[in-house]
Design an enzyme around this catalytic site. Structure first.
Site, PDB file in Angstrom:
ATOM      1  N   ASP A  38      15.882  64.785 -76.846  1.00 52.98           N
ATOM      2  CA  ASP A  38      16.237  63.842 -75.799  1.00 52.98           C
ATOM      3  C   ASP A  38      17.774  63.784 -75.800  1.00 52.98           C
ATOM      4  OD1 ASP A  38      16.050  61.483 -74.060  1.00 52.98           O
ATOM      5  OD2 ASP A  38      16.636  60.346 -75.833  1.00 52.98           O
ATOM      6  N   ASP A 258      14.363  58.852 -79.416  1.00 55.89           N
ATOM      7  CA  ASP A 258      14.589  57.525 -79.996  1.00 55.89           C
ATOM      8  C   ASP A 258      14.012  56.373 -79.190  1.00 55.89           C
ATOM      9  OD1 ASP A 258      16.382  57.607 -77.845  1.00 55.89           O
ATOM     10  OD2 ASP A 258      17.658  56.148 -78.819  1.00 55.89           O
TER      11      ASP A 258
HETATM   12  P1  ADP Z   1      17.483  59.615 -70.721  1.00 59.10           P
HETATM   13  O1  ADP Z   1      16.371  60.595 -70.531  1.00 59.10           O
HETATM   14  O2  ADP Z   1      18.802  60.306 -70.764  1.00 59.10           O
HETATM   15  O3  ADP Z   1      17.252  58.712 -71.908  1.00 59.10           O
HETATM   16  P2  ADP Z   1      16.572  57.622 -68.732  1.00 59.10           P
HETATM   17  O4  ADP Z   1      15.268  58.262 -68.384  1.00 59.10           O
HETATM   18  O5  ADP Z   1      16.527  56.369 -69.515  1.00 59.10           O
HETATM   19  O6  ADP Z   1      17.565  58.706 -69.387  1.00 59.10           O
HETATM   20  O7  ADP Z   1      17.377  57.312 -67.393  1.00 59.10           O
HETATM   21  C1  ADP Z   1      17.647  58.337 -66.439  1.00 59.10           C
HETATM   22  C2  ADP Z   1      18.688  57.892 -65.449  1.00 59.10           C
HETATM   23  O8  ADP Z   1      18.247  56.729 -64.740  1.00 59.10           O
HETATM   24  C3  ADP Z   1      19.999  57.475 -66.072  1.00 59.10           C
HETATM   25  O9  ADP Z   1      20.823  58.581 -66.314  1.00 59.10           O
HETATM   26  C4  ADP Z   1      20.549  56.571 -64.974  1.00 59.10           C
HETATM   27  O10 ADP Z   1      21.112  57.330 -63.953  1.00 59.10           O
HETATM   28  C5  ADP Z   1      19.316  55.880 -64.458  1.00 59.10           C
HETATM   29  N1  ADP Z   1      19.103  54.576 -65.136  1.00 59.10           N
HETATM   30  C6  ADP Z   1      18.090  54.248 -65.974  1.00 59.10           C
HETATM   31  N2  ADP Z   1      18.194  52.963 -66.382  1.00 59.10           N
HETATM   32  C7  ADP Z   1      19.316  52.460 -65.806  1.00 59.10           C
HETATM   33  C8  ADP Z   1      19.977  51.169 -65.818  1.00 59.10           C
HETATM   34  N3  ADP Z   1      19.527  50.140 -66.513  1.00 59.10           N
HETATM   35  N4  ADP Z   1      21.100  51.044 -65.067  1.00 59.10           N
HETATM   36  C9  ADP Z   1      21.577  52.072 -64.344  1.00 59.10           C
HETATM   37  N5  ADP Z   1      21.003  53.285 -64.294  1.00 59.10           N
HETATM   38  C10 ADP Z   1      19.885  53.493 -64.991  1.00 59.10           C
HETATM   39 MG    MG Z   2      16.393  57.887 -73.669  1.00 57.35          MG
END
Ligand code: ADP
Ligand code: MG
Length: 313
Positions: A38, A258
């Protein structure tokens, strides 16, 4: 391996902060040929910070930050923490409470000036949505704004692309369904990340990065860390599908993650490794828990399995 060998390996693991949930998990790690990482909080430190803010409307910067922080206040996402911290520091002096108390906590100070957000929802992989002053507020990625038919002006799109090519995540903001600005967030790589990726390659293991973040940011981060195989813009549920597609040719797949979003993937993997403080749900779904939050322990775990089972072959 004999039960004794398994017990010894489990003890050696524990002394490195590598908690192994049983003999099967220990045995499977030796045959891993893919390690899926991740991005956020696993390859990166998970300590995002806002590096850039640009308002594309009449709104004043301070008001923009208050609005965005108010929308994010109920989110648990690392991006939300970064935004609240930035807004807090920006407002620290001009909005310091004047009631004489100086020993207020960050959260107390924040609660003094955050606006009330109604109908808050966190949208996994996209961002947050709520209503402030009766108007809809959207904070998230392009997909989130597109869902509400908010158009992003060309000038802002150019600004975003530039952030993303520099490994930053661009966060878009809409108020009353009009685009109003962008924040750029950086999350540095863990110090050991590149060395561990290189080490895995030397062990004949193929590293892969999976993330919900956009392609440009993902590719820029992957390049820094030395990963060529990238899967970006993957919705939380899609991470398990990525693993299942790699397993179809009989490959043994390890997943390192994580967050809450990662638990279906940790469960789908042949070897699930929860890293760091992790969430309880991620720890539960995993076969290994790497408590030191160091990526080196991915190698420690595989090495331990290889050594334990090589001895008795
Ligand atoms: P990762 O796989 O990198 O852990 P997530 O699946 O949690 O990422 O989130 C993917 C995308 O969604 C982030 O890069 C962001 O653009 C958007 N995003 C998710 N949660 C938030 C939040 N609380 N505020 C702003 N953008 C968010
Ligand atoms: Mg994540």
């Amino acid at each position: 391996a004999t039960p004794t060998a398994v017990m010894v390996a489990t003890g050696v693991g524990a002394s490195h902060g590598v908690l192994i949930k049983g003999g099967d998990a220990l045995e499977r790690a030796q045959s891993v040929n893919y390690v899926i990482f991740d991005k956020t909080g696993t390859l990166t430190q998970g300590k995002a910070s806002v590096t850039t803010v640009k308002v594309f409307s009449e709104m004043e910067l301070g008001d923009f930050l208050t609005l965005v922080a108010s929308a994010e206040a109920s989110s648990e996402h690392p991006l939300s923490r970064a935004i609240l911290d930035y807004a807090y520091h920006y407002h620290y002096f001009d909005k310091l409470p004047t009631n004489g108390t100086t020993k207020q906590s960050r959260d107390q100070i924040l609660s003094e000036w955050l606006l009330e957000a109604i109908d808050f929802s966190a949208l996994p992989g996209r961002g947050v949505k709520c209503f402030i002053n009766g108007k809809r507020v959207l904070v998230g990625n392009r997909a989130l704004l597109a869902e509400h038919s908010v158009t992003v002006p060309t000038e802002a799109e150019t600004f975003l692309v530039d952030l993303e090519l520099n490994a930053k995540t661009g966060i878009l903001v809409a108020y009353d369904d009009s685009f109003i600005g962008v924040l750029g967030v950086a999350d540095p790589l863990k110090r050991e990340a590149a060395v561990v990726v290189e080490g895995l390659k030397k062990m004949g293991i193929h590293p892969v990065m999976v993330t919900g973040d956009n392609w440009r940011t993902a590719n820029a981060v992957a390049k820094e860390v030395g990963i060529e195989d990238v899967r970006a813009e993957v919705m939380p549920a899609g991470k398990a599908d990525v693993i299942r597609s790699l397993q179809t040719d009989g490959s043994m797949v390890a997943m390192v993650g994580d967050g809450i979003n990662d638990s279906p993937a940790l469960a789908a993997a042949d070897v699930g490794m929860a890293i760091g403080a992790g969430t309880d749900i991620a720890i539960e779904a995993a076969d290994y828990v790497l408590v030191r939050n160091s990526l080196e322990d991915v190698i420690t775990a595989i090495d331990l399995s290889r050594k334990t089972f090589a001895r008795i072959r």
